[in-house]
Design a protein around this motif. Structure first.
Motif, PDB file in Angstrom:
ATOM      1  N   TYR A 106       0.754  -1.283  -0.028  1.00  0.00           N
ATOM      2  CA  TYR A 106       0.077   0.042   0.213  1.00  0.00           C
ATOM      3  C   TYR A 106       0.945   1.295  -0.076  1.00  0.00           C
ATOM      4  O   TYR A 106       0.361   2.333   0.425  1.00  0.00           O
ATOM      5  CB  TYR A 106      -1.058  -0.007   1.163  1.00  0.00           C
ATOM      6  N   ALA A 107       2.234   1.194  -0.525  1.00  0.00           N
ATOM      7  CA  ALA A 107       3.001   2.414  -0.448  1.00  0.00           C
ATOM      8  C   ALA A 107       2.476   3.412  -1.237  1.00  0.00           C
ATOM      9  O   ALA A 107       2.588   4.618  -1.044  1.00  0.00           O
ATOM     10  CB  ALA A 107       4.352   1.788  -1.200  1.00  0.00           C
ATOM     11  N   PHE A 108       1.562   3.167  -2.235  1.00  0.00           N
ATOM     12  CA  PHE A 108       0.760   4.197  -2.956  1.00  0.00           C
ATOM     13  C   PHE A 108       0.089   5.349  -2.224  1.00  0.00           C
ATOM     14  O   PHE A 108      -0.180   6.338  -2.676  1.00  0.00           O
ATOM     15  CB  PHE A 108      -0.004   3.633  -4.101  1.00  0.00           C
ATOM     16  N   THR A 109      -0.315   4.884  -0.981  1.00  0.00           N
ATOM     17  CA  THR A 109      -0.697   5.909   0.020  1.00  0.00           C
ATOM     18  C   THR A 109       0.349   6.982   0.594  1.00  0.00           C
ATOM     19  O   THR A 109      -0.205   8.155   1.129  1.00  0.00           O
ATOM     20  CB  THR A 109      -1.547   5.230   1.315  1.00  0.00           C
ATOM     21  N   GLU A 110       1.328   6.699   0.306  1.00  0.00           N
ATOM     22  CA  GLU A 110       2.541   7.441   0.908  1.00  0.00           C
ATOM     23  C   GLU A 110       3.097   8.558  -0.088  1.00  0.00           C
ATOM     24  O   GLU A 110       3.746   9.438   0.365  1.00  0.00           O
ATOM     25  CB  GLU A 110       3.705   6.651   1.504  1.00  0.00           C
ATOM     26  N   GLU A 111       2.942   8.193  -1.443  1.00  0.00           N
ATOM     27  CA  GLU A 111       3.735   8.953  -2.324  1.00  0.00           C
ATOM     28  C   GLU A 111       3.013   9.320  -3.665  1.00  0.00           C
ATOM     29  O   GLU A 111       2.208   8.488  -3.640  1.00  0.00           O
ATOM     30  CB  GLU A 111       5.036   8.369  -2.524  1.00  0.00           C
ATOM     31  N   PRO A 112       3.373  10.280  -4.388  1.00  0.00           N
ATOM     32  CA  PRO A 112       2.447  10.592  -5.722  1.00  0.00           C
ATOM     33  C   PRO A 112       2.402   9.057  -6.307  1.00  0.00           C
ATOM     34  O   PRO A 112       3.485   8.429  -6.798  1.00  0.00           O
ATOM     35  CB  PRO A 112       3.349  11.549  -6.462  1.00  0.00           C
ATOM     36  N   SER A 113       1.293   8.760  -6.792  1.00  0.00           N
ATOM     37  CA  SER A 113       0.961   7.512  -7.488  1.00  0.00           C
ATOM     38  C   SER A 113      -0.076   7.428  -8.336  1.00  0.00           C
ATOM     39  O   SER A 113      -0.903   8.402  -8.488  1.00  0.00           O
ATOM     40  CB  SER A 113       0.823   6.413  -6.442  1.00  0.00           C
ATOM     41  N   ILE A 114       0.021   6.446  -9.484  1.00  0.00           N
ATOM     42  CA  ILE A 114      -1.109   6.549 -10.468  1.00  0.00           C
ATOM     43  C   ILE A 114      -1.639   5.011 -10.479  1.00  0.00           C
ATOM     44  O   ILE A 114      -0.809   4.159 -10.495  1.00  0.00           O
ATOM     45  CB  ILE A 114      -0.671   6.800 -11.967  1.00  0.00           C
ATOM     46  N   LEU A 115      -2.799   4.909  -9.984  1.00  0.00           N
ATOM     47  CA  LEU A 115      -3.447   3.464  -9.933  1.00  0.00           C
ATOM     48  C   LEU A 115      -4.488   3.261 -11.186  1.00  0.00           C
ATOM     49  O   LEU A 115      -5.320   4.250 -11.378  1.00  0.00           O
ATOM     50  CB  LEU A 115      -4.434   3.295  -8.732  1.00  0.00           C
ATOM     51  N   MET A 116      -4.389   2.313 -11.852  1.00  0.00           N
ATOM     52  CA  MET A 116      -5.126   1.971 -13.029  1.00  0.00           C
ATOM     53  C   MET A 116      -5.885   0.668 -12.837  1.00  0.00           C
ATOM     54  O   MET A 116      -5.178  -0.029 -12.255  1.00  0.00           O
ATOM     55  CB  MET A 116      -4.244   1.896 -14.268  1.00  0.00           C
ATOM     56  N   PHE A 117      -7.125   0.920 -12.885  1.00  0.00           N
ATOM     57  CA  PHE A 117      -8.124  -0.322 -12.554  1.00  0.00           C
ATOM     58  C   PHE A 117      -8.540  -1.229 -14.015  1.00  0.00           C
ATOM     59  O   PHE A 117      -8.908  -0.377 -14.820  1.00  0.00           O
ATOM     60  CB  PHE A 117      -9.382   0.120 -11.849  1.00  0.00           C
ATOM     61  N   THR A 122     -10.898  10.907   2.384  1.00  0.00           N
ATOM     62  CA  THR A 122     -11.301  10.774   3.743  1.00  0.00           C
ATOM     63  C   THR A 122      -9.881  10.891   4.424  1.00  0.00           C
ATOM     64  O   THR A 122      -9.776  11.477   5.516  1.00  0.00           O
ATOM     65  CB  THR A 122     -11.845   9.558   4.174  1.00  0.00           C
ATOM     66  N   ASP A 123      -8.751   9.978   3.970  1.00  0.00           N
ATOM     67  CA  ASP A 123      -7.562  10.082   4.584  1.00  0.00           C
ATOM     68  C   ASP A 123      -6.606  11.423   4.211  1.00  0.00           C
ATOM     69  O   ASP A 123      -5.547  11.411   4.684  1.00  0.00           O
ATOM     70  CB  ASP A 123      -6.549   8.931   3.965  1.00  0.00           C
ATOM     71  N   GLY A 124      -7.247  12.384   3.548  1.00  0.00           N
ATOM     72  CA  GLY A 124      -6.667  13.525   3.339  1.00  0.00           C
ATOM     73  C   GLY A 124      -6.092  13.705   1.982  1.00  0.00           C
ATOM     74  O   GLY A 124      -5.231  14.701   2.080  1.00  0.00           O
ATOM     75  N   ALA A 175     -17.663  11.029  -3.620  1.00  0.00           N
ATOM     76  CA  ALA A 175     -16.521  11.144  -2.888  1.00  0.00           C
ATOM     77  C   ALA A 175     -15.841  12.433  -2.781  1.00  0.00           C
ATOM     78  O   ALA A 175     -14.935  12.941  -2.274  1.00  0.00           O
ATOM     79  CB  ALA A 175     -15.460  10.243  -3.597  1.00  0.00           C
ATOM     80  N   ASP A 176     -16.572  13.423  -3.462  1.00  0.00           N
ATOM     81  CA  ASP A 176     -15.963  14.888  -3.504  1.00  0.00           C
ATOM     82  C   ASP A 176     -14.608  15.280  -3.913  1.00  0.00           C
ATOM     83  O   ASP A 176     -13.746  15.528  -3.498  1.00  0.00           O
ATOM     84  CB  ASP A 176     -16.207  15.396  -2.294  1.00  0.00           C
ATOM     85  N   VAL A 198      -1.433  16.237  -7.798  1.00  0.00           N
ATOM     86  CA  VAL A 198      -2.267  15.449  -7.129  1.00  0.00           C
ATOM     87  C   VAL A 198      -1.438  14.375  -6.524  1.00  0.00           C
ATOM     88  O   VAL A 198      -0.590  13.886  -6.894  1.00  0.00           O
ATOM     89  CB  VAL A 198      -3.175  14.914  -8.270  1.00  0.00           C
ATOM     90  N   ASP A 199      -2.033  13.749  -5.275  1.00  0.00           N
ATOM     91  CA  ASP A 199      -1.472  12.683  -4.644  1.00  0.00           C
ATOM     92  C   ASP A 199      -1.386  11.232  -5.232  1.00  0.00           C
ATOM     93  O   ASP A 199      -0.636  10.689  -5.651  1.00  0.00           O
ATOM     94  CB  ASP A 199      -1.916  12.377  -3.138  1.00  0.00           C
ATOM     95  N   VAL A 200      -2.774  11.162  -5.483  1.00  0.00           N
ATOM     96  CA  VAL A 200      -3.255   9.841  -6.064  1.00  0.00           C
ATOM     97  C   VAL A 200      -3.961  10.013  -7.408  1.00  0.00           C
ATOM     98  O   VAL A 200      -5.293  10.832  -7.447  1.00  0.00           O
ATOM     99  CB  VAL A 200      -3.883   8.649  -5.191  1.00  0.00           C
ATOM    100  N   LEU A 201      -3.694   9.383  -8.647  1.00  0.00           N
ATOM    101  CA  LEU A 201      -4.651   9.400  -9.940  1.00  0.00           C
ATOM    102  C   LEU A 201      -5.221   8.286  -9.934  1.00  0.00           C
ATOM    103  O   LEU A 201      -4.558   7.200 -10.015  1.00  0.00           O
ATOM    104  CB  LEU A 201      -3.801   9.826 -10.934  1.00  0.00           C
TER     105      LEU A 201
END
Lengths: 458, 318
Positions: free
Chosen positions: B90-101, B122-124, B150-151, B179-182
């Motif tokens: 779950y390192a993607f919550t710590e640094e800029p990251s891109i998640l593709m589904f 919610t985690d900011g 999710a706003d 952006v933190d997470v895309l």
């Protein structure tokens, strides 16, 4: 491909069996283990498999190995027959109300099974049968489900009835039927929200729809990729709501669709249609025999044989003649041309390969491998030869080859490559010698431009 | 009902099956056969089942176990060990990251994107969603609803646009806005459709090219009811876009999700999230202990799953 054709596996099991007159219990047990594995890999429910193999065993033990069938073929024949039987022997169609009466169809299933898509596809098909359908958006939960139905409805030219997301589905259904009556529609298709079979509240909603309007046909949409759980789903829907038919969606993937068998075995309901693609026209009637072959990884052998018989206008003598010459390695360019044309009559190489066992059914992949344009080139090369050259490939010296290259408009290198390939396949055929029953049809394949060389389990 | 309870109740059918197996006393061949049946019924598949049972047999032997009951903890251990999530999952919550589904049609990609967006928000975290499913009718509308819930902002385009261009725009926007997470929602595609797989490969390359060094996650969203075909899916998707994890959805039904064990066995791709319902809170990080506990805990008498292929009995036998 992860799967090896069942027929291939069975051939292995029976390798040492040549000459035996009947199948012993042990032979059959060994074979049935393979059948069992094939069915499980295809996601047929374990309990269904168990029952099924038991029946086969009873039938197969003591079967006489005659009529030109080897033991493996005998077992396959029995398995195929039983499987087809189990899936329903005939193509079944939706039962409509007689005369002008409106038929109400309710589509149900888990989330993501493909109900909305199947709904629109089906309505599109029904137009051909002279039905005037009305699609009804009863999915008030999933965001944008109504929009999706509307877009799809528009694409197939079928009106969509919706009342937004604040009206109860039963109410929507009721008003939709009234609307259909007033607007001269004779089929009403209710697209309901996806729901889990264990969700009591949502199942109650379907019951409510059924209590509010008369639903003539309830159709369960099942994803072809569903695993062992398919039986639980089907059973619950059947018990709680009652179902009359099944649509198997996403069969254009490489899932073997064992779920069809499980669902059919548990509910006894016929499979009506299969979804074969993304386009709204990609809904086909369900052919139990073909599905049986697919589940067993045997391809569509029956269809293939049928087609072959239709398209070969050469009489048997000619075929036999061609085969005996092939065995001697005397296959010439005229035979080549002949078999290539036969193949084209049967829907091209890609079309044939799709139906072949052990190949998987990966159309896109095949099409990229089989270059139809190259086939045309080859035909052009052969056609640029004199009849004498065709009959006697040895005549082809550099001068003649050069003339052929000019004649067909291709590079001399390509002509050379083709002739070389041809010579190689000639040699190969000589080596293979007898026993290739379908040699007459596919003999010329050695020279065809294919990426990977698939094995033909004949 | 808590998340755990829901998972448990969803998995109860499987658990019942397993529990029954363990009520026998002596370890016999029948016992192993029954175990095999149970695992296969849970969609674990032949290969993984055989490998699990092999390990079990060996360890039963070396531990000199005689009672089936002792096998219980052992079997649990074996599966838990196989399903453990790697430390940096779950390192993607710590640094800029891109998640593709990615995944086939109808597995719940859009819903998953919506849920994860809500959680990260919610985690900011500063989250951006890209609607790269330009094919399915009303897919971006569906995602917009989730984005609103999710706003978080969303990048989308007209239907029918090239999804790669949406990805390009979204990556540029993510960089520009810090952006933190895309989160990128892609269209459902069957893994045997070459063109669509090529399209996915293209999107994957664009991200690499436009945002080198960013933490990448390619998550395969998998319907928990899927059978053995999921292995082929995972393999094909892995080939065009290196998979880093699996999201197992729809685990609130009677589906067993055993296919995840098969995929871990064959491809070594870990499960990262598990979905048991429709709301934002119904998606949780995957906990192998909980997952396996839910499979095995509690003893209940199971109803027979289904009687038999009864309708075959009246068919004619030649």
């Amino acid at each position: 491909m992860a799967f090896e054709g069942l027929s291939e596996k069975l051939q292995k099991v029976f390798q040492n069996l040549r000459g035996k007159g009947t199948l012993s219990e042990e032979d059959v047990k060994a074979a049935l283990k393979e059948v069992k594995m094939a069915l499980l890999e295809a996601d047929v429910n374990f309990k269904v498999v168990k029952n099924f193999t038991k029946r086969i065993e009873e039938r197969a033990v003591g079967t006489e190995v005659t009529n030109g069938l080897n033991p493996a073929q005998s077992v396959i024949k029995i398995v195929n027959e039983e499987l087809t039987e189990l899936m329903g022997s005939e193509v079944t169609e939706i039962a409509f109300q007689p005369g002008k009466a409106i038929t109400v169809i309710m589509m149900v299933g888990l989330q993501g099974a493909g109900k909305t898509t199947a709904t629109a596809k089906m309505a599109g098909q029904l137009v051909k049968k002279g039905k005037r359908s009305l699609l009804v958006a009863c999915d008030i939960y999933r965001p944008a489900a109504i929009d999706q139905l509307k877009v799809n409805g528009e694409k197939v030219g079928i009106p969509v009835f919706s009342m937004g997301t604040d009206v109860k589905p039963a109410q929507i259904a009721k008003e939709a039927v009234a609307f259909a009556e007033a607007n001269d529609k004779n089929v009403v298709i209710l697209d309901t929200a996806g729901r889990l079979h264990v969700d009591e509240e949502m199942m109650a909603e379907l019951k409510e729809i059924k209590e509010t309007v008369t639903v003539h046909q309830t159709i369960l949409v099942v994803d072809a990729m569903t695993g062992q759980d398919a039986v639980n789903v089907a059973e619950e829907f059947k018990e709680q709501i009652g179902i009359d038919g099944v649509i198997l969606s996403k069969l254009d993937g490489d899932a073997r669709g064992g779920a069809a068998l499980s669902v059919r075995a548990v509910t006894g309901c016929p499979v009506l249609y299969v979804g074969m693609g993304e386009k709204l026209t990609d809904l086909e009637p369900f052919y139990p025999d073909r599905m049986a072959g697919r589940i067993l990884g045997m391809g569509d052998v029956l269809t293939l044989i049928e087609k072959a018989q239709e398209s070969i206008d050469i009489d048997e003598d000619k075929g036999r003649d061609m085969m005996s010459r092939m065995k001697k390695g005397k296959f010439d360019f005229e035979d080549y041309l002949e078999s290539m044309r036969q193949m084209q009559n049967m829907g091209g190489l890609a079309g044939i390969l799709k139906m072949m066992p052990g190949m998987g059914i990966n159309a896109a992949d095949l099409e990229s491998q089989v270059d139809e344009k190259k086939m045309k080139h080859m035909e052009a090369i052969v056609l640029s030869m004199t009849p004498e050259e065709r009959r006697n490939p040895k005549l082809l010296n550099p001068r003649r080859k050069h003339r052929i290259a000019v004649g067909c408009g291709l590079d001399i290198a390509e002509v050379n490559r083709f002739i070389k390939q041809f010579e190689q396949s000639q040699k190969m055929m000589k080596q293979m010698g007898g026993g290739k029953r379908h040699g007459g049809l596919f003999g010329g394949m050695g020279g065809f431009p294919m990426g990977r060389g698939p094995k033909f389990p004949f | 009902m808590s998340f755990f309870d829901r998972l448990k109740s969803g998995l109860s059918k499987t658990r019942d099956n397993f529990s029954n197996v363990f009520t026998a006393n002596e370890i016999t061949e029948d016992f192993y056969e029954e175990l095999e049946e149970t695992l296969i019924m849970g969609d674990v598949g032949m290969e993984a089942t055989e490998s699990i049972l092999e390990e079990l047999r060996e360890r039963v032997k070396s531990n000199h176990f005689k009672k089936c009951e002792d096998c219980r903890g052992l079997l649990k251990d074996i599966i838990i060990h196989r399903m453990e999530t790697p430390e940096n999952a779950y390192a993607f919550t710590e640094e800029p990251s891109i998640l593709m589904f990615i995944g086939v049609n109808g597995v719940g990609k859009t819903t998953t994107v919506g849920k994860i967006a809500g959680k990260l928000k919610t985690d900011g975290k500063k989250v951006l969603i890209a609607a790269a499913d330009t094919f399915r009718a009303a897919a971006s509308e569906q995602l917009e609803v989730w984005a609103k819930r999710a706003d978080v902002p969303i990048v989308s385009s007209e239907g029918g646009a090239d999804p790669a261009s949406v990805v390009f725009d979204a990556v540029s926007a993510a960089k520009a806005r810090g952006v933190d997470v895309l989160l990128i929602d892609t269209a459902g595609r069957l893994h045997n459709k070459k063109n669509l797989m090529d399209e996915l490969g293209k999107m994957n390359r664009i991200i690499d090219r436009e945002y080198p060094g960013v933490l990448r996650e390619n998550l395969l969203v998998l319907d928990g009811t899927t059978g053995q075909n999921a292995i082929l899916q995972a393999r094909e998707f892995n080939e065009v876009a290196n998979l880093t994890g699996i999201v197992l959805t729809k685990m609130d039904g009677t589906a067993k999700g055993g296919i995840a064990i098969a995929i871990e066995q064959q491809l070594g791709v870990p499960v990262k999230y598990i979905g048991v319902g429709e709301t934002i809170d119904d998606l949780e990080r995957f906990d192998p202990v909980q997952y396996v506990d839910a499979l095995f805990d509690r003893k209940e008498s199971a109803e027979p799953l289904f009687m038999n292929g009864s309708d075959t009995e009246d068919t004619d036998n030649e």
